[in-house]
Design an enzyme around this catalytic site. Structure first.
Site, short mmCIF file in Angstrom:
data_model
loop_
_atom_site.label_atom_id
_atom_site.label_comp_id
_atom_site.label_asym_id
_atom_site.label_seq_id
_atom_site.Cartn_x
_atom_site.Cartn_y
_atom_site.Cartn_z
N GLN A 181 0.85 -1.19 0.00
CA GLN A 181 0.00 0.00 0.00
C GLN A 181 0.89 1.25 0.00
O GLN A 181 1.68 1.44 0.93
CB GLN A 181 -0.87 -0.04 1.25
CG GLN A 181 -1.88 1.07 1.37
CD GLN A 181 -2.52 1.08 2.76
OE1 GLN A 181 -2.00 0.49 3.70
NE2 GLN A 181 -3.64 1.75 2.89
N GLU A 190 -9.11 -1.95 5.22
CA GLU A 190 -7.96 -2.03 6.12
C GLU A 190 -8.41 -1.95 7.58
O GLU A 190 -7.98 -2.73 8.43
CB GLU A 190 -6.99 -0.87 5.82
CG GLU A 190 -5.76 -0.89 6.70
CD GLU A 190 -4.76 0.21 6.35
OE1 GLU A 190 -5.17 1.28 5.87
OE2 GLU A 190 -3.56 -0.01 6.58
C1 LIG Z 1 3.35 -0.51 11.49
C2 LIG Z 1 2.84 0.47 10.47
C3 LIG Z 1 2.57 0.06 9.20
C4 LIG Z 1 2.12 0.96 8.24
N1 LIG Z 1 1.91 0.52 6.96
C5 LIG Z 1 1.57 1.40 6.01
C6 LIG Z 1 1.47 0.97 4.65
O1 LIG Z 1 1.66 -0.22 4.33
N2 LIG Z 1 1.17 1.88 3.70
C7 LIG Z 1 0.96 3.19 4.00
O2 LIG Z 1 0.67 3.96 3.08
N3 LIG Z 1 1.07 3.64 5.27
C8 LIG Z 1 1.37 2.78 6.28
N4 LIG Z 1 1.50 3.21 7.58
C9 LIG Z 1 1.37 4.65 7.86
C10 LIG Z 1 0.15 5.04 8.68
O3 LIG Z 1 -1.02 4.94 7.92
C11 LIG Z 1 0.41 6.46 9.18
O4 LIG Z 1 1.52 6.41 10.05
C12 LIG Z 1 -0.78 7.05 9.89
O5 LIG Z 1 -1.83 7.29 9.00
C13 LIG Z 1 -0.43 8.36 10.62
O6 LIG Z 1 0.21 9.25 9.78
P1 LIG Z 1 1.58 9.97 10.19
O7 LIG Z 1 2.51 8.91 10.65
O8 LIG Z 1 1.99 10.85 9.06
O9 LIG Z 1 1.21 10.85 11.47
P2 LIG Z 1 0.52 12.29 11.47
O10 LIG Z 1 -0.65 12.28 10.56
O11 LIG Z 1 1.57 13.33 11.23
O12 LIG Z 1 -0.02 12.37 12.96
C14 LIG Z 1 0.83 12.74 14.05
C15 LIG Z 1 -0.05 12.81 15.31
O13 LIG Z 1 -1.07 13.82 15.16
C16 LIG Z 1 -2.36 13.28 15.35
N5 LIG Z 1 -3.30 13.91 14.43
C17 LIG Z 1 -3.12 14.15 13.11
N6 LIG Z 1 -4.22 14.73 12.57
C18 LIG Z 1 -5.14 14.83 13.58
C19 LIG Z 1 -6.48 15.34 13.65
N7 LIG Z 1 -7.08 15.83 12.57
N8 LIG Z 1 -7.11 15.27 14.84
C20 LIG Z 1 -6.50 14.76 15.94
N9 LIG Z 1 -5.21 14.27 15.94
C21 LIG Z 1 -4.55 14.31 14.77
C22 LIG Z 1 -2.22 11.81 15.03
O14 LIG Z 1 -3.23 11.02 15.67
C23 LIG Z 1 -0.82 11.51 15.57
O15 LIG Z 1 -0.87 11.26 16.95
C24 LIG Z 1 1.93 2.34 8.57
C25 LIG Z 1 2.19 2.77 9.87
C26 LIG Z 1 2.65 1.86 10.82
C27 LIG Z 1 2.94 2.35 12.21
#
Ligand SMILES: Cc1cc2nc3c(=O)[nH]c(=O)nc-3n(C[C@H](O)[C@H](O)[C@H](O)COP(=O)(O)OP(=O)(O)OC[C@H]3O[C@@H](n4cnc5c(N)ncnc54)[C@H](O)[C@@H]3O)c2cc1C
Length: 397
Positions: A112, A230
């Site tokens: 993904q 998912e």
């Molecule tokens: C083990 C693992 C596997 C993964 N596998 C995939 C994969 O295969 N493909 C893929 O594309 N992605 C993958 N991901 C990524 C995952 O989808 C993202 O890490 C997740 O969506 C959060 O995005 P970010 O890390 O950019 O954090 P951010 O979006 O930057 O968030 C940082 C913090 O801010 C908070 N926050 C952000 N926006 C808001 C809001 N509007 N209201 C309240 N709080 C908020 C979040 O909850 C978090 O605590 C994976 C992640 C992990 C940990």
């Protein structure tokens, strides 16, 4: 009219009469299973399904695995749970014919490619660009946290095709060939020591327009199919595991076999978590029944959030039960994960305690799940979204 259970039984009889799963190449066996409509029974006929309710898949699985067919592994994970449903719902007929059988057999492993360094929770803000060039698209950008991208043949890629449209409207969804020139996969090492996921760099990658899933500009809508599948997969809504199984089974095992000092406070935590795990399991059973009755209720949305909380709390309890022993016996070595698991086998809680930290992030963070529950289930006022109608190119980054 023949009842669905009998239709399934007849088809499985035919499959097992034609091919012995213990003696047949798994790809050949799964290809025939697909042709007989036993891959995803709820998909339409001709596309690996029989147009039945999803519950009948369990009948198929019980019989084919019972007869010795190997279960799906990492090569099947994303294809079975996310790419397959996305293609069958949004793909052209040609794409369905070309990609669905290979996703089911595992000839194509999928990954993904959604998240980016600047776009995770705010997925619609992503910046990877796809520019049309005749019958092809040229893609440049960077994706991150891409689980199993190192074994993938195809990637579910969402890219920006119109920067002048508002952020949700200028996206398009592609089935990227991971072996195409310009695709570079680099490992990212996690707290467990393993590199289960990756960063993926895309430099002048050419994608044929024939590999587009859904219309140009429809990428957001198409990605919702992937994301809802998912969430259901992570929350456990795909099927009901037996009572007392999964992480809680490991906590009970440690309590019974490894804990010398069975303090009442720890026993209380164990019982409380056993109850919570059982309530989550029953919620998933009820959600499944409501879905089958055509009334998808709030239970499915709750499952992902609650699973993360309960799974993390159980593995925390496991290491508390093990005490100082929890600090030894795990190597933290760098490995390329070939399997995925949100819960582990007996004896794995040292690693799973660390792995479970990801449960409240992967598949959409717990905060985002709460927003979804608040807005779509409880009907509370939405978050202010000042950039919703602005052209993406004018959104400050
Ligand atoms: C083990 C693992 C596997 C993964 N596998 C995939 C994969 O295969 N493909 C893929 O594309 N992605 C993958 N991901 C990524 C995952 O989808 C993202 O890490 C997740 O969506 C959060 O995005 P970010 O890390 O950019 O954090 P951010 O979006 O930057 O968030 C940082 C913090 O801010 C908070 N926050 C952000 N926006 C808001 C809001 N509007 N209201 C309240 N709080 C908020 C979040 O909850 C978090 O605590 C994976 C992640 C992990 C940990």
């Amino acid at each position: 009219m023949t009842d669905p259970a009998s239709i399934v039984d007849e088809r499985v009889d035919k499959l097992l009469a034609e091919l012995d799963p213990r003696a047949t190449d798994p790809v050949e066996f799964r290809r025939r299973q697909y042709d007989l409509g036993l891959a995803w029974v709820h998909f339409p006929e001709g596309y690996g399904g029989l147009g039945l309710k999803p519950v009948f898949q369990r009948q198929v699985d019980a019989r084919v695995y019972g007869a010795g067919a190997p279960g799906p592994g990492a090569r099947h994970f994303f294809g079975l749970t996310m790419a397959g449903p996305t293609i069958v719902t949004n793909g052209s007929e040609e794409l369905r014919d070309r990609l669905l059988p290979r996703a089911f057999t595992g000839e194509d492993a999928w990954c993904q490619l959604f998240s980016e360094p600047g776009a995770g929770s705010d997925l619609a803000g992503l910046a990877t660009r796809a520019v049309r060039d005749g019958d092809e698209w040229i893609v440049n950008g960077q994706k991150v946290w891409n689980t199993l991208a190192h074994i993938a043949d195809r990637g579910m890629l969402v890219a920006r095709t119109d920067p002048e449209a508002p952020k949700h409207k200028g996206l398009t969804y592609f089935a990227l060939d991971m072996h195409a020139p310009g695709v570079e996969v680099r490992p990212l090492r996690q707290i467990t020591g393993e590199a289960e996921f990756n960063e993926v760099y895309l430099t002048d990658v050419r994608i044929p327009d024939a590999d587009r899933i859904g219309d140009t500009g429809e990428g957001w809508r198409v990605s919702m199919t992937t994301l809802s599948n998912e969430r259901t997969t992570i929350g456990g809504g795909g099927g009901a595991p037996p009572r007392g199984s999964g992480a809680i089974a490991e906590a009970v095992r440690i309590w019974q076999e490894e804990v010398a000092d069975q303090r009442p406070a720890l026993r209380d935590r164990l019982i409380q978590l056993w109850v919570e795990a059982e309530v989550l399991r029953l919620t998933n059973v009820r959600a499944g029944q409501n879905r089958r009755a055509g009334n998808p209720g709030p239970e499915g949305s709750i499952a992902k959030l609650k699973f993360a909380e309960v799974n993390m709390a159980i593995y925390e309890l496991c290491v508390d039960l093990l005490g100082a022993d929890a600090m030894v016996g795990y190597d933290y070595d760098m490995r390329r994960a070939q399997q995925l698991g949100l819960t582990g086998p007996a004896g794995s809680s040292r690693k799973m305690f660390l792995r479970a930290r990801a449960n409240s992030i992967e598949g959409g963070t717990s905060e985002i799940q709460r927003n979804i529950l608040g807005e779509r289930v409880l009907g509370l006022p939405g978050e202010p979204r000042v950039d919703k109608d602005l052209p993406w190119s004018q959104v400050p980054r």
